[in-house]
Design a protein around this motif. Sequence first.
Motif, PDB file in Angstrom:
ATOM      1  N   SER A   2       0.839  -1.190   0.000  1.00 30.36           N
ATOM      2  CA  SER A   2       0.000   0.000   0.000  1.00 30.36           C
ATOM      3  C   SER A   2       0.880   1.249   0.000  1.00 30.36           C
ATOM      4  CB  SER A   2      -0.871  -0.029   1.248  1.00 30.36           C
ATOM      5  OG  SER A   2      -0.026   0.115   2.364  1.00 30.36           O
ATOM      6  N   ASP A   3       0.268   2.394   0.237  1.00 28.42           N
ATOM      7  CA  ASP A   3       1.078   3.614   0.248  1.00 28.42           C
ATOM      8  C   ASP A   3       1.594   3.938   1.656  1.00 28.42           C
ATOM      9  OD1 ASP A   3      -1.279   4.215   1.399  1.00 28.42           O
ATOM     10  OD2 ASP A   3      -1.733   5.966   0.147  1.00 28.42           O
ATOM     11  N   LYS A   5       4.108   4.378   4.650  1.00 24.89           N
ATOM     12  CA  LYS A   5       5.533   4.738   4.707  1.00 24.89           C
ATOM     13  C   LYS A   5       6.246   3.817   5.692  1.00 24.89           C
ATOM     14  CE  LYS A   5       5.840   8.993   2.569  1.00 24.89           C
ATOM     15  NZ  LYS A   5       6.867   9.611   1.780  1.00 24.89           N
ATOM     16  N   GLN A  33       8.495   5.651  -0.709  1.00 24.55           N
ATOM     17  CA  GLN A  33       7.750   5.131   0.459  1.00 24.55           C
ATOM     18  C   GLN A  33       8.674   4.840   1.643  1.00 24.55           C
ATOM     19  OE1 GLN A  33       4.731   5.851  -1.261  1.00 24.55           O
ATOM     20  NE2 GLN A  33       4.205   4.502   0.421  1.00 24.55           N
TER      21      GLN A  33
END
Length: 298
Positions: A2-3, A5, A33
């Motif tokens: 996913s996005d 971090k 990321q």
Amino acid sequence: MSDRKVLVTGASGKLGSQVVKALLEELRVDPSQLIVTTRSADKLQALANQGVDVREADFSSPESLEKAFQGADSMLLISIDASGPRTQAHLNAVAAAEKVGVSHIVYTSMPSAENSPVMFAHEHEATENAIMESAIANATILRNNWYFENLVDFFASILQSGHWLTSAAEGRVAQLSRKDLAYAAACAVVKPAQGKVVLPMNGIQSMTHAEMAKIMDCVLGTSINMVNLTDEQYQAQLESFELPAPIVELCVTMDKHNRGNYSDGTSDVFEQLTGKQPQRFDAWLEEHKAVLQKLANV
Ligand SMILES: NC(=O)c1ccc[n+]([C@@H]2O[C@H](COP(=O)([O-])OP(=O)(O)OC[C@H]3O[C@@H](n4cnc5c(N)ncnc54)[C@H](OP(=O)(O)O)[C@@H]3O)[C@@H](O)[C@H]2O)c1
């Protein structure tokens, strides 16, 4: 992925640099990321050039940490190498992670942190406890077994002298390579987390020191002589080499740990986490044969 971090501390270190490599090259995490921390950003300029967010963080300066960890969703906290001030440093890092809203923390601990006789075990135990008691929703404690690489980094004298001084007796140790542990840590920090778990990160063979020496002889052509000692004899031998007292204590307490089978035990936990099996000792020796044979002068 996913996005979310992902943040990796200790990214300049021997373990951390391999974690970052695994994240970028094997697990295909986009550099945008990824956040990495170090006390000296210039060490990680090459990663900054690739688009990774390089930040400065010193665990002994709590005021620097919230800014450094800001925006991280998952964080790999790699234990620092400075035994002594390490507990407070780690607690500072956990507190900052909690404050900035990290939702999953992964920590590189050691086998049997809660009852091991190793002189620094209490530092890992305190860090584990702080993580478990924190408001961080998810935690993966990786109880990393000893690295095969310790044979080069700390115990090269075994190869150099041909004598393996030990008080570990018949104790078994499920060692594995630093590279495999780095890959496991990379997998853990990108995996969707589910609550707080403690995972033994063990190799697929649990060996006595004598069994390891036999494999070394077979692969490297050495002829290692096992010198079995009591703790008192081992300590006296190490002192006779005029080694610093903390090193003597570390070696003696590590062998006490090994003798007590605190690092014993194989399982499929590594495979479940990574989807592959860790490297066997003979294969690791083959891979590093040239360096090891040079040390052993064979
Ligand atoms: N299982 C085993 O057999 C075994 C063997 C050796 C070590 N270990 C443990 O595993 C850890 C990683 O191993 P390694 O081989 O990668 O060690 P390493 O190469 O010595 O790396 C240690 C890292 O700790 C960071 N660090 C030190 N003090 C710090 C501080 N005050 N604040 C923030 N970061 C700090 C350093 O980052 P900067 O200098 O860039 O700030 C460095 O990247 C070690 O630190 C140790 O706890 C386990």
